[in-house]
Design a protein around this motif. Structure first.
Motif, PDB file in Angstrom:
ATOM      1  N   CYS A 136       0.848  -1.541   0.080  1.00 20.13           N
ATOM      2  CA  CYS A 136       0.016   0.154   0.385  1.00 20.13           C
ATOM      3  C   CYS A 136       0.626   1.472  -0.042  1.00 20.13           C
ATOM      4  CB  CYS A 136      -0.673   0.512   0.931  1.00 20.13           C
ATOM      5  SG  CYS A 136      -0.466  -0.039   2.722  1.00 20.13           S
ATOM      6  N   VAL A 137       1.965   0.800   0.037  1.00 15.49           N
ATOM      7  CA  VAL A 137       2.870   2.013  -0.056  1.00 15.49           C
ATOM      8  C   VAL A 137       3.452   2.158  -1.258  1.00 15.49           C
ATOM      9  CG1 VAL A 137       4.865   3.677   1.002  1.00 15.49           C
ATOM     10  CG2 VAL A 137       3.042   2.624   2.236  1.00 15.49           C
ATOM     11  N   THR A 150      -0.529   5.393  -4.013  1.00 11.43           N
ATOM     12  CA  THR A 150      -0.481   5.044  -2.599  1.00 11.43           C
ATOM     13  C   THR A 150      -1.537   5.607  -1.396  1.00 11.43           C
ATOM     14  OG1 THR A 150       1.715   5.696  -2.703  1.00 11.43           O
ATOM     15  CG2 THR A 150       0.934   5.548  -0.064  1.00 11.43           C
ATOM     16  N   TYR A 151      -2.380   6.495  -2.294  1.00 10.30           N
ATOM     17  CA  TYR A 151      -3.106   6.449  -1.411  1.00 10.30           C
ATOM     18  C   TYR A 151      -5.044   6.445  -1.859  1.00 10.30           C
ATOM     19  CZ  TYR A 151      -1.543  11.458  -0.128  1.00 10.30           C
ATOM     20  OH  TYR A 151      -0.327  12.295  -0.097  1.00 10.30           O
ATOM     21  N   ALA A 152      -4.652   5.225  -2.913  1.00  8.17           N
ATOM     22  CA  ALA A 152      -5.669   4.615  -3.815  1.00  8.17           C
ATOM     23  C   ALA A 152      -5.964   3.609  -2.616  1.00  8.17           C
ATOM     24  CB  ALA A 152      -5.644   4.949  -4.917  1.00  8.17           C
ATOM     25  N   ALA A 153      -4.583   2.857  -2.558  1.00 12.01           N
ATOM     26  CA  ALA A 153      -4.077   1.602  -1.898  1.00 12.01           C
ATOM     27  C   ALA A 153      -4.400   1.560  -0.133  1.00 12.01           C
ATOM     28  CB  ALA A 153      -3.353   1.202  -1.954  1.00 12.01           C
ATOM     29  N   TYR A 170       8.859   2.435   5.058  1.00 13.43           N
ATOM     30  CA  TYR A 170       8.952   1.624   3.889  1.00 13.43           C
ATOM     31  C   TYR A 170       7.896   1.483   2.557  1.00 13.43           C
ATOM     32  CZ  TYR A 170       7.421  -3.434   5.622  1.00 13.43           C
ATOM     33  OH  TYR A 170       6.666  -4.163   5.641  1.00 13.43           O
ATOM     34  N   GLY A 171       7.926   1.076   1.845  1.00  9.98           N
ATOM     35  CA  GLY A 171       7.451   0.798   0.474  1.00  9.98           C
ATOM     36  C   GLY A 171       7.612  -0.493  -0.889  1.00  9.98           C
ATOM     37  N   LYS A 172       6.883  -0.487  -1.724  1.00 10.71           N
ATOM     38  CA  LYS A 172       7.698  -0.742  -2.509  1.00 10.71           C
ATOM     39  C   LYS A 172       7.906   0.159  -4.234  1.00 10.71           C
ATOM     40  CE  LYS A 172       4.754  -3.810  -4.245  1.00 10.71           C
ATOM     41  NZ  LYS A 172       3.899  -5.669  -4.795  1.00 10.71           N
TER      42      LYS A 172
END
Ligand code: ASP
Length: 437
Positions: A136-137, A150-153, A170-172
């Motif tokens: 989600c990020v 990110t906001y949508a997820a 962290y994120g992807k």
């Protein structure tokens, strides 16, 4: 009412801290999104898990065994789980990681496991749905956060589940790899989550009861700031007050979401509220908001008679630009001007900078003064009141502090004075006593 509550490393350092977090969460059902850092220090001799994970990576890079460090990290998680009677299979998940350590696991993924494991445990303990930040990020290929995606997820995750917990930091990447933010990045994750769901408040839970009016290492027992605007905060942060990760401001500021800094160890304290605009409540509020400062600046003074100020200034700025030196302040006289820049940024280029200025501007005199500190007195109410600067200079003068440069922020939020490094702490103390004590 919808709140995002981000808990920093010290708030989730061990089982006792987890209990405090749970009490905070249970006290307010609107705290539906939780963002967690990796377990931090339990006391001053302890280590942050993120530091241990970076250390582990350094060992791997140099071909040194990191078994001991891995053992320490693993037992920190297992201890929390056992003390709280949780089920999460820490050992099983760790065993899956270990074979990848020397193979395909990058440093970012390794370091992100601090947040991952802490959040798995906390989610189970709170009864929140764990939503992996990898789902989600999102970062773009340029390494910047892809806010839209990110906001949508995050928005979707909250639609699917009543209460969610997301690991911070962290994120992807579009390549599928994990990427971490810069240190302290969980603040950013919390801000993104708050912006994603248009939260009413973004609560940032830490181990201090808000932002203090001055550095407590300099001023004894400074008062906490109850309300501060984003603009004032940026001014204080720029001048050295370290509070939040600077990139955590814009997502919430843009959406007009208030940010509340709170103390996990003293949830009864209201903390500091950071807002876009403050409705003034007359005389009750303090006259200034805070005082901050930074040491080690250099003042370059150029004199020439007569001076074509525009041209000389442009040339001087061009030269500093060439050496990648940012100018902090400019003061103008009739036939002179002074530029203030960080001594470290000037470094050894200072001699080339002066030589170039001498060639381009042909001044009568160039003066270089190192060892200057900048001290900013910040307050939205301050500069609109006549006599403020006078009081400020008088307070410093009475204490024998010589003012080398003066600048008033053009947004009228701050008055910044340059003093000798030796007077730095004294200046902050004097100003605090004069305006806030
Ligand atoms: N755990 C990371 C750090 O120590 C990120 C954070 O705590 O915000 O920097």
């Amino acid at each position: 009412m919808l709140k995002v509550a981000k808990f920093g490393g010290s708030s989730v350092a061990g089982a006792e801290q987890f209990k405090k977090v749970k009490a905070i969460i249970e006290a307010d059902p609107s705290r539906r999104i939780v963002v967690s850092s990796a377990a931090g220090k339990r006391d001053s001799s302890d280590h942050k898990l993120t530091d241990l994970l970076y250390l582990c990576h350094a060992h791997i890079t140099y071909g040194v065994s990191c078994d001991d460090i891995i053992g320490t990290i693993r037992s920190r998680f297992a201890e929390i789980r056992d003390a709280l009677g949780l089920q999460y299979d820490v050992e099983g998940d760790f065993d899956k990681l270990l074979p990848r350590l020397n193979r395909d696991m990058g440093v970012d993924e390794l370091v992100s496991r601090g947040e991952y494991f802490t959040s798995r445990l906390l989610a189970e303990y709170l009864g929140y749905r764990f939503v992996d930040a990898a789902d989600c990020v999102f970062f773009g290929l340029d390494g910047q956060i892809d806010r839209e995606k990110t906001y949508a997820a995050i928005g979707n995750a909250l639609k699917e589940h009543e209460r969610i917990l997301i690991p911070g930091f962290y994120g992807k990447l579009p390549t599928g790899k994990i990427k971490v933010m810069s240190r302290g990045g969980s603040d950013i994750s919390g801000a993104l989550a708050a912006a994603a769901v248009n939260a009413d408040v973004y609560e940032n839970w830490t181990d201090v009861s808000g932002i203090l009016m001055a550095d407590p290492r300099i001023v004894e027992n400074p008062a906490p700031i109850s309300t501060i605007t984003y603009a004032e905060l940026q001014e204080l942060a720029f001048m050295g007050a370290s509070v939040l990760h600077e990139d955590s401001i814009s997502p919430v500021k843009e959406k007009g979401i208030a940010l509340n800094i709170r103390n996990t160890n003293r949830p009864q304290d209201p903390g500091t509220m950071i807002v876009e605009e403050v409705e003034e409540d007359g005389e009750q509020e303090r006259f200034i908001t805070g005082i901050a400062g930074r040491r080690n600046f250099t003042v370059l003074t150029i004199k020439k008679r007569p001076m074509n100020t525009n041209e000389a200034l442009r040339q001087a700025l061009d030269i500093l630009d060439r050496y990648h030196v940012a100018v902090e302040h400019i003061t103008l006289g009739l036939d002179s001007f002074a530029l203030v820049a960080s001594t470290a940024a000037l470094g050894d280029s200072v001699y080339d900078v002066i030589a170039d200025m001498q060639k381009a501007i042909r001044p009568d005199d160039v003066n270089v003064k190192e060892g200057i500190s900048l001290v900013a007195t910040v307050g939205r109410k301050m500069t609109s009141r006549p006599g403020t600067s006078g009081r400020l200079f008088h307070a410093l003068g009475k204490s024998g502090i010589n003012i080398r440069t003066i600048a008033q922020g053009s947004d009228e939020l701050s008055i910044i004075v340059g003093v000798e490094n030796a007077d730095f702490e004294k200046a902050i103390k004097v100003l605090y006593e004069r305006f806030a004590g």
